[in-house]
Write a protein that holds these residues in place. Structure first.
Motif, short mmCIF file in Angstrom:
data_model
loop_
_atom_site.label_atom_id
_atom_site.label_comp_id
_atom_site.label_asym_id
_atom_site.label_seq_id
_atom_site.Cartn_x
_atom_site.Cartn_y
_atom_site.Cartn_z
N PRO A 171 10.05 25.85 27.76
CA PRO A 171 10.06 26.19 26.33
C PRO A 171 11.09 25.38 25.57
O PRO A 171 12.12 24.99 26.13
N ALA A 172 10.80 25.11 24.32
CA ALA A 172 11.76 24.43 23.45
C ALA A 172 12.93 25.38 23.24
O ALA A 172 12.74 26.59 23.10
N SER A 173 14.15 24.84 23.25
CA SER A 173 15.31 25.70 23.06
C SER A 173 16.47 24.91 22.47
O SER A 173 16.54 23.70 22.64
N PRO A 174 17.40 25.60 21.80
CA PRO A 174 18.59 24.94 21.28
C PRO A 174 19.46 24.38 22.41
O PRO A 174 19.29 24.73 23.58
N ASP A 175 20.43 23.55 22.04
CA ASP A 175 21.22 22.81 23.02
C ASP A 175 22.37 23.58 23.63
O ASP A 175 22.65 23.42 24.82
N ALA A 176 23.09 24.35 22.82
CA ALA A 176 24.36 24.90 23.30
C ALA A 176 24.60 26.31 22.79
O ALA A 176 24.02 26.74 21.78
N ILE A 177 25.48 27.00 23.52
CA ILE A 177 25.99 28.30 23.10
C ILE A 177 27.51 28.18 23.10
O ILE A 177 28.09 27.59 24.02
N HIS A 178 28.12 28.70 22.06
CA HIS A 178 29.58 28.81 22.03
C HIS A 178 29.91 30.27 21.74
O HIS A 178 29.39 30.86 20.80
N ALA A 179 30.78 30.84 22.56
CA ALA A 179 31.16 32.24 22.40
C ALA A 179 32.61 32.34 21.99
O ALA A 179 33.50 31.88 22.70
N GLY A 180 32.84 32.95 20.82
CA GLY A 180 34.18 33.30 20.41
C GLY A 180 34.43 34.75 20.82
O GLY A 180 33.62 35.35 21.53
N SER A 181 35.52 35.33 20.35
CA SER A 181 35.80 36.71 20.75
C SER A 181 34.77 37.68 20.17
O SER A 181 34.34 38.61 20.84
N LYS A 182 34.35 37.47 18.94
CA LYS A 182 33.34 38.33 18.32
C LYS A 182 32.21 37.54 17.67
O LYS A 182 31.28 38.10 17.13
N ASP A 183 32.32 36.22 17.70
CA ASP A 183 31.30 35.37 17.09
C ASP A 183 30.57 34.58 18.17
O ASP A 183 31.17 34.06 19.10
N PHE A 184 29.27 34.52 18.01
CA PHE A 184 28.39 33.83 18.95
C PHE A 184 27.65 32.76 18.16
O PHE A 184 27.05 33.05 17.12
N TYR A 185 27.71 31.52 18.65
CA TYR A 185 27.05 30.41 17.97
C TYR A 185 26.00 29.81 18.89
O TYR A 185 26.29 29.40 20.01
N PHE A 186 24.77 29.77 18.40
CA PHE A 186 23.66 29.14 19.09
C PHE A 186 23.47 27.82 18.35
O PHE A 186 23.21 27.81 17.14
N VAL A 187 23.61 26.67 19.03
CA VAL A 187 23.72 25.38 18.36
C VAL A 187 22.60 24.43 18.77
O VAL A 187 22.35 24.22 19.96
N GLU A 188 21.98 23.83 17.77
CA GLU A 188 20.99 22.77 17.98
C GLU A 188 21.53 21.51 17.32
O GLU A 188 21.83 21.51 16.13
N PHE A 189 21.71 20.45 18.10
CA PHE A 189 22.18 19.17 17.57
C PHE A 189 20.98 18.29 17.26
O PHE A 189 20.08 18.14 18.08
N LYS A 190 20.99 17.68 16.08
CA LYS A 190 19.93 16.77 15.67
C LYS A 190 20.57 15.49 15.16
O LYS A 190 21.18 15.48 14.10
N ASN A 191 20.42 14.43 15.92
CA ASN A 191 20.96 13.14 15.52
C ASN A 191 19.95 12.44 14.60
O ASN A 191 19.45 11.37 14.90
N GLN A 192 19.63 13.14 13.52
CA GLN A 192 18.64 12.65 12.56
C GLN A 192 19.08 13.06 11.16
O GLN A 192 19.85 14.00 10.99
N ARG A 193 18.53 12.36 10.20
CA ARG A 193 18.69 12.80 8.82
C ARG A 193 17.86 14.06 8.66
O ARG A 193 16.83 14.23 9.32
N SER A 194 18.28 14.93 7.79
CA SER A 194 17.57 16.20 7.62
C SER A 194 16.10 16.01 7.26
O SER A 194 15.25 16.77 7.73
N ALA A 195 15.79 14.99 6.48
CA ALA A 195 14.41 14.75 6.07
C ALA A 195 13.51 14.32 7.24
O ALA A 195 12.29 14.44 7.17
N ASP A 196 14.12 13.83 8.32
CA ASP A 196 13.35 13.33 9.46
C ASP A 196 13.14 14.37 10.56
O ASP A 196 12.47 14.09 11.55
N ILE A 197 13.72 15.54 10.41
CA ILE A 197 13.63 16.56 11.45
C ILE A 197 12.29 17.29 11.35
O ILE A 197 11.86 17.69 10.27
N ASP A 198 11.63 17.45 12.47
CA ASP A 198 10.33 18.11 12.56
C ASP A 198 10.52 19.63 12.38
O ASP A 198 11.08 20.30 13.25
#
Length: 176
Positions: free
Chosen positions: A59-86
């Protein structure tokens, strides 16, 4: 497994996939890293976790997870200009990744955590005369806010910004 500490819960579940923002931001098609940060802790390679689940097709999925003490970040990196992202691909990653994430957190009980879905895009070139970037930033959301609502509002925030925004907002982030 600690069902009340987000960091401990993820460390146990994703421990074999500990990584860095640099490693998870690697764009293999262009052989470059979007982010150079190797100092931020509690970063996990979510793609590696998904590959380890053995699903076929993967399945397609985001790249990374970062966990702070109370904050959770689900991160997708796109080395593209915003207009070029599918947009459709981004929505597939959002939806499939959220489903896998919910299964991963099903035994996690703390309710005071904040969940963020972040799309980190390539920095956009500065306009010579007039900066229309604020218009583009408001438009380029990939329909993720609506999809988040459809999925029950799992994320507290959906942020789609260029790398420079994240560097400005998170002073400890060591990205070039």
């Amino acid at each position: 497994m600690n069902k009340y500490s987000l960091k401990e819960h993820l460390a146990q579940a994703l421990g074999p996939h500990i990584s860095t923002f640099k490693a998870t931001s690697f764009d293999d098609a262009n052989n470059i890293y979007l982010c150079s940060d190797e100092t931020t802790g509690e970063v996990y390679d979510f793609d590696a976790h998904v590959r380890g689940l053995g699903a076929d097709p993967l399945p397609a999925s985001p790249d990374a997870i970062h966990a702070g003490s109370k904050d959770f970040y689900f991160v997708e990196f796109k080395n593209q200009r915003s207009a070029d992202i599918d947009k459709a691909q981004m929505q597939r990653k959002f939806e499939a990744g959220t489903k896998i994430l919910k299964a991963l957190l099903q035994d996690f009980s703390a309710k005071d955590c904040r969940y963020h879905f972040c799309v980190v895009m390539k920095n956009q070139p500065r306009a010579r005369y007039r900066d229309f970037g604020h218009i583009e930033r408001n438009v380029v959301r990939f329909g993720l806010d609506e999809l988040n609502q459809k999925l029950g509002g799992f994320y507290d925030h959906v942020v789609t910004e260029s790398l420079e925004f994240y560097v400005d907002q998170f002073k400890t982030l060591q990205c070039a």
